[in-house]
Design an enzyme around this catalytic site. Sequence first.
Site, mmCIF file in Angstrom:
data_model
loop_
_atom_site.group_PDB
_atom_site.id
_atom_site.type_symbol
_atom_site.label_atom_id
_atom_site.label_comp_id
_atom_site.label_asym_id
_atom_site.label_seq_id
_atom_site.Cartn_x
_atom_site.Cartn_y
_atom_site.Cartn_z
ATOM 1 N N GLU A 1 0.878 -1.037 0.108
ATOM 2 C CA GLU A 1 -0.051 0.079 0.066
ATOM 3 C C GLU A 1 0.854 1.129 0.047
ATOM 4 O OE1 GLU A 1 -2.956 2.630 -0.122
ATOM 5 O OE2 GLU A 1 -3.310 0.647 -0.285
ATOM 6 N N GLU A 2 2.124 1.148 0.796
ATOM 7 C CA GLU A 2 2.732 2.594 0.850
ATOM 8 C C GLU A 2 4.085 2.452 0.407
ATOM 9 O OE1 GLU A 2 0.805 4.670 1.699
ATOM 10 O OE2 GLU A 2 -0.841 3.750 2.920
ATOM 11 N N SER B 1 -10.129 10.936 -0.824
ATOM 12 C CA SER B 1 -8.926 10.105 0.029
ATOM 13 C C SER B 1 -8.269 11.407 0.984
ATOM 14 C CB SER B 1 -8.011 9.394 -0.778
ATOM 15 O OG SER B 1 -7.370 8.817 -0.372
ATOM 16 N N ASP C 1 -14.351 -0.642 2.248
ATOM 17 C CA ASP C 1 -13.169 0.068 2.283
ATOM 18 C C ASP C 1 -11.946 -0.321 3.233
ATOM 19 O OD1 ASP C 1 -10.651 2.025 2.156
ATOM 20 O OD2 ASP C 1 -11.902 3.713 1.576
ATOM 21 N N HIS D 1 -11.978 1.403 -1.730
ATOM 22 C CA HIS D 1 -11.662 2.853 -1.737
ATOM 23 C C HIS D 1 -11.759 3.614 -2.886
ATOM 24 C CE1 HIS D 1 -9.511 6.369 0.205
ATOM 25 N NE2 HIS D 1 -8.498 6.202 -0.613
#
Length: 738
Positions: free
Chosen positions: A207-208, A605, A680, A712
């Site tokens: 994800e990051e 977001s 989400d 999301h």
Amino acid sequence: MRTLWLSAATLFLMTAETPAMAEPVQPPLTLERIFASPDLNGPRPRALKIAPDGSVVTLLRNRPDDRDRYDLWTIDTTSGKAKMLVDSEKIGSGAEISEAEKMKRERARIGGTKGIVDYSWAPDSQALLVPIDGDLFLASRDGDVRRLTETQGTELDATISPKGGFISFVRDADLWALDLKSGKERRLTVDGGDAITWGVAEFVAQEEMHRTRGHWWSPDDSHIAVARVDESGVMMISRAAIGADGTKLYEQRYPRAGTPNAKVDLYVMRADGSQAYKLDLDDAPDHYLARVNWAPDGKALYVQWQNRAQTALKLLKVDISTGKITVVIEENAKSWINLHDNLRLLNDGSLIWSSERSGYNHLYHWKHGALTPLTSGDWMVRDVAGVDQARGRVFFTGNRETPLEQHLYAVDIAKPGIVSRLTDAGTWNSAVMDGKGSRAIITRSSPTQPEQVYLADAAGKRLAWIEHNALTGAHPYTPFVADHVAPQFGTITAADGSILHTKLLTPRMEPGKRYPVFVQVYGGPGGGRQVTAAWGGALQQYLVDKGWIVFSVDGRGTPDRGQAFESQIHRAMGSVEVQDQLAGVAWLKSQAFVDPDRIAVYGWSYGGYMTLKLLEAAPGAFAAGVAGAPVTKWELYDTHYTERYMGNPLTDPAVYIRSGAISDAIRIADPLLLIHGMADDNVLFENSTALMAALQEAAHPFETMVYPGQTHRLAGEGVNLHLWKTIEAFLARQTARD
């Protein structure tokens, strides 16, 4: 947190004038058409690659009659002839994929896509590995397809080994290898399950950290480096995926800020799983395995190892025969270090590296312990696209001329500082290259041209169109080109003197008339820039045709402007970036053509978070705000993203309270529409329910729209049609003139 461009970015509505002659009139484009197929942007290929032998380009192309379904195509680099190689409907079973695969696609922002979503080339350029519907297939150059697996589970992260001898994949939390000659499978690890997983990237890595893999083959197929992920210490949350047919509860390990991360160890083993041993990378707890690369000779691993605070990054070299570890390069920062994929290991033992140590991200050549800068200046290198080792030439994207554009450049290792631009001014470009740095696939767009893809040589000369996508003839957007409005780019000045870039689109304005404004905001670090010389899709065009002015400003904290510009939000989210948006609103209200009482703000977001912070910071400044999937409590968001910018909530609780959107929610005085997908798993639905509770406790009215089963990224033509009809109706109510 990466930005989310909704399918609504494809909206456009044409207001046709009645011609003097009785000619056919193009009917106005409706929202129903906007979300139907074919896509108004034209073909939008994904996963562009050049075969190892350079003979063909491959890509995933969506269908004219179903823009969410992708098939595998090839284009001959000599003749330009294109053909569908693998038809997803013919080999796909339509079986439901596993929850792990669904979440992986969500991490890649391709949730909701169908058909073929990924593939990889065999080293001999004669076959391609194609995962589809949870199973694996091998497609030959002539289109014959061989099934490799047929199981109830999903084979994750499948890859072909560099010499082409094996297919590796993860099944039931263990790593497996399939010998392509014998067709036999071998389980390489044995204790996967529950909280232990081998060979896949953990949640925050996907994800990051933009690390999507968890195992890496050596160049000679003899060894595999494998990540072992132990999530037993990670917080377990019950995620309710609320759908139309009921609610499914998922026990998901989600490392919220301030809580334990997964423990990730790196092992090296032989191709049959034997002689496995763990690398002793660091005794300190809470480090991140950021990147793994094999040396060209297969004798060493290069590992990027980042501390939890993300203020230090080490490039480690591991001798796999002795286990000896040496530090090659070390980076340190007062705020945070942005990870990158720009390491290139060269055959002579030197390497290409990028660093922000000068305040801007630039390329360096490391050799015999010394770093020589290849580029410099008050601009940013983005990605290394390729290296021609024979000529000593490095190709990369960056923004030397202006932050509004991104170009492909080249620099010679032997001539540092002499940079050549290879793409056209006024465009936004990305590129992938072959292994020799001799050919490039360039994807470009501009404010007046949707994405085009072409094959170029090492000098940037176009050799062949891969996707011309010209706005002529039968292109879906052609009927609406005449009314297309190009943005006006400008600047305003922030409170600290920083120059902020703006984008403005206006309808055909009448003298003396004032117009409502739609402020589209993201505003966060790491992505989501609004002000670029790229194709903006059709949402903004639709709004302009409806009589809206559309405005955006990229404030402090957004990327591509250097460390000092971006790091001003360090431990201060919701501060300077909010001030800069309000400076943009003040500029708008000073313009004679703006109706100051009808300015609305929209974001998704981080943009949804910004919408809330703006409404809280300046009650009465906006006619309405639309907040999609917003973070409201940073304590609910994940470790790697949140702690990078905010520190640890256990030691810096005041930062989190100040930056959150809950404590000041009672200050919201302007109409609010809150939107969230009820499944989400990125920005958890709990963020919105926490805000709902705070507003209800304060007896403050607001509107909300939730989407059962949606994550999301809202997926589906009907869902996005409903979304934008909802937004449009809300804005019409709140900005209507009496």
